[in-house]
Design a protein around this motif. Sequence first.
Motif, PDB file in Angstrom:
ATOM      1  N   ILE A  31     -11.883 -26.759  -0.743  1.00  0.00           N
ATOM      2  CA  ILE A  31     -12.391 -27.891  -1.892  1.00  0.00           C
ATOM      3  C   ILE A  31     -13.098 -27.176  -2.896  1.00  0.00           C
ATOM      4  CG2 ILE A  31     -13.342 -30.167  -1.981  1.00  0.00           C
ATOM      5  CD1 ILE A  31     -12.277 -30.777   0.942  1.00  0.00           C
ATOM      6  N   ASP A  32     -14.233 -26.323  -2.153  1.00  0.00           N
ATOM      7  CA  ASP A  32     -15.284 -25.792  -2.690  1.00  0.00           C
ATOM      8  C   ASP A  32     -14.965 -24.887  -3.825  1.00  0.00           C
ATOM      9  OD1 ASP A  32     -18.234 -24.873  -2.729  1.00  0.00           O
ATOM     10  OD2 ASP A  32     -17.116 -23.088  -2.335  1.00  0.00           O
ATOM     11  N   HIS A  33     -13.768 -24.109  -3.589  1.00  0.00           N
ATOM     12  CA  HIS A  33     -13.439 -22.891  -4.434  1.00  0.00           C
ATOM     13  C   HIS A  33     -12.808 -23.402  -5.533  1.00  0.00           C
ATOM     14  CE1 HIS A  33     -13.119 -20.276  -0.485  1.00  0.00           C
ATOM     15  NE2 HIS A  33     -14.445 -20.443  -0.938  1.00  0.00           N
ATOM     16  N   ASP A  58     -20.703 -29.675   3.932  1.00  0.00           N
ATOM     17  CA  ASP A  58     -21.883 -28.935   3.953  1.00  0.00           C
ATOM     18  C   ASP A  58     -22.787 -28.895   2.887  1.00  0.00           C
ATOM     19  OD1 ASP A  58     -19.904 -27.892   2.253  1.00  0.00           O
ATOM     20  OD2 ASP A  58     -20.137 -25.834   3.136  1.00  0.00           O
ATOM     21  N   HIS A  59     -22.228 -29.436   1.690  1.00  0.00           N
ATOM     22  CA  HIS A  59     -22.995 -29.660   0.736  1.00  0.00           C
ATOM     23  C   HIS A  59     -22.044 -30.255  -0.568  1.00  0.00           C
ATOM     24  CE1 HIS A  59     -20.759 -26.440  -1.562  1.00  0.00           C
ATOM     25  NE2 HIS A  59     -20.910 -25.421  -0.380  1.00  0.00           N
ATOM     26  N   MET A  80     -15.457 -31.449  14.765  1.00  0.00           N
ATOM     27  CA  MET A  80     -16.308 -31.410  13.515  1.00  0.00           C
ATOM     28  C   MET A  80     -15.452 -31.214  12.271  1.00  0.00           C
ATOM     29  SD  MET A  80     -19.764 -29.749  12.295  1.00  0.00           S
ATOM     30  CE  MET A  80     -20.904 -30.300  13.579  1.00  0.00           C
ATOM     31  N   PHE A  81     -15.158 -32.131  11.340  1.00  0.00           N
ATOM     32  CA  PHE A  81     -14.421 -31.727  10.339  1.00  0.00           C
ATOM     33  C   PHE A  81     -15.648 -31.510   9.193  1.00  0.00           C
ATOM     34  CE2 PHE A  81     -11.270 -33.842  12.464  1.00  0.00           C
ATOM     35  CZ  PHE A  81     -10.125 -33.518  12.050  1.00  0.00           C
ATOM     36  N   VAL A  82     -15.549 -30.285   8.363  1.00  0.00           N
ATOM     37  CA  VAL A  82     -16.247 -30.045   7.341  1.00  0.00           C
ATOM     38  C   VAL A  82     -15.598 -29.794   6.000  1.00  0.00           C
ATOM     39  CG1 VAL A  82     -18.232 -28.503   6.432  1.00  0.00           C
ATOM     40  CG2 VAL A  82     -18.036 -29.080   8.924  1.00  0.00           C
ATOM     41  N   GLY A  83     -15.590 -30.628   5.138  1.00  0.00           N
ATOM     42  CA  GLY A  83     -15.265 -30.599   3.584  1.00  0.00           C
ATOM     43  C   GLY A  83     -16.006 -29.679   2.757  1.00  0.00           C
ATOM     44  N   ASP A  84     -15.933 -28.384   2.709  1.00  0.00           N
ATOM     45  CA  ASP A  84     -16.647 -27.496   1.878  1.00  0.00           C
ATOM     46  C   ASP A  84     -16.897 -27.938   0.577  1.00  0.00           C
ATOM     47  OD1 ASP A  84     -18.157 -25.324   0.700  1.00  0.00           O
ATOM     48  OD2 ASP A  84     -17.625 -24.331   2.540  1.00  0.00           O
ATOM     49  N   GLY A  85     -18.081 -28.508   0.002  1.00  0.00           N
ATOM     50  CA  GLY A  85     -18.167 -28.843  -1.434  1.00  0.00           C
ATOM     51  C   GLY A  85     -17.904 -30.326  -1.469  1.00  0.00           C
TER      52      GLY A  85
END
Length: 500
Positions: A337-339, A379-380, A59-64
């Motif tokens: 990415i999110d930060h 995630d979002h 599972m790959f999650v790109g945060d944001g």
Amino acid sequence: MMLKALALSLAATLVGGTSSFAQTAPVDDGSSYYRAAQADLTHRLSVKQNVKKARNVIMFVGDGMGTSTTTAARILAGQMRGVDGESYVLTMDGLPYTGLVKTYAHDSQVADSAPTATALLAGVKTRNGVIGLDHRATPSLCKDAADKNVVSLIELAEAQGRATGIVTTTRITHATPAAGYAHTPERDWEDDSELTDEAKASGCVDIARQLVEWNFGDGMEVVLGGGRRNFMPNTSADPEYATVKGKRKDGRDLIKAWQKRYKRGSYVWDAKGFAALDPKGQGPVLGLFEPDHMQYELDRAKTGSGEPSLAEMTRFAISRVQSHPNGFVLLVEGGRIDHAHHAGQAGRALADTVAFDDAVRAALSMVDPEETLIIVTADHSHGLTISGYPARNNPILDIVKDGDGKVMPAGDGKPYTTLTYATGPGAKPDGARDDISEVHTDDPDYRQQALIPARSAAHAGEDVAVRAVGPFAHLLQGTIEQNLIFHVILHASQITAKNP
């Protein structure tokens, strides 16, 4: 051109070669679009649903990583390779199945990473700030959390004899990776110094300690990320930065505790140590490459003792677990990415998205999609917008210009960039905008202008994409609830949801 500075910074992150579907130049005649669509149709008609058991799951999650982020990163990646960015195809774009994911939390229209990661990894929606507990938990209150635990995919897989691992560019105790192994009503309880008096009195344990004391199967085979300081006592100096110390007030050195528990394990903290590891070796690996989060991709080679890229960590993790007789489950997060979005720095966010896509490509080159379910999602979202009417091939980080290279000003007569934020530090309290005519908007430190002033750009609540390939990947189509992804994984891999 204005993309030059970022081009030089990003060049090292771009692996040679492009997707087989990528345009090498803008289309140049009226029939090209027609032929390309016909070829795409033929390809889609050839895709057959795979209903085999998934031996492995990644599972790959790109945060944001909202859809505006992937669109802008796609354009950037193509432009960096000297081809048409708009028609370029990222590796994740080439996966055969795509859906839209609703990301709301139990108590919020716009979620943070704690409940969204819990939805992805444990199959239930919960409240903002809560990790590994169901929606009955009260955020930041320990005393009634004990009976609210939900078991994660990583826990289930490990307990049922599969190899497991977590790879991230954030602190390993940060919300998304923590959802793989931790249960807490407060995502910020990453080390004991953050615990409230109520939490201590009620017996809650910080996230770093939960990782070291995790008791499923024989433990995770691979754990790679940042966040050393949460495992170190506040009397100990960091091995890389002499002025930085640990955060723990309990005097415990959890890195040594991990080494004592896993006597055949290997602990590394820099690029040299990582390079010395045997990808085919035995024993668990713990890599903590920064006292805080790992560096942004554009800064990775500039500071400290160096650290591996997300793609390098992904390759290593797969190499360590792929020979396991019962298969494996891996979580890979592009967390920064999110930060970068929170900081209003779209250039860094897009560079980390391209690095994230490199990790997806690395995984696809190492596994057989006939037996490995690969899921790429976020995630979002974030409040990044792509707007104006810039000409085709206008540098994505540049100001908006027409086909003749003429600046297209806003209503106040000042230029504006294609990428802006709804909220964030790029806004001024009085609502006025700076004139950015002479500003290098491609500089990684540049903060894109925003509408609403805020110290940190806010998350966004629109649907995000899920892309997938492998066994039962076809179930991830249409518009779905975020927690469905967990249940599709269990069905495809035949991991049982019964608490171990």
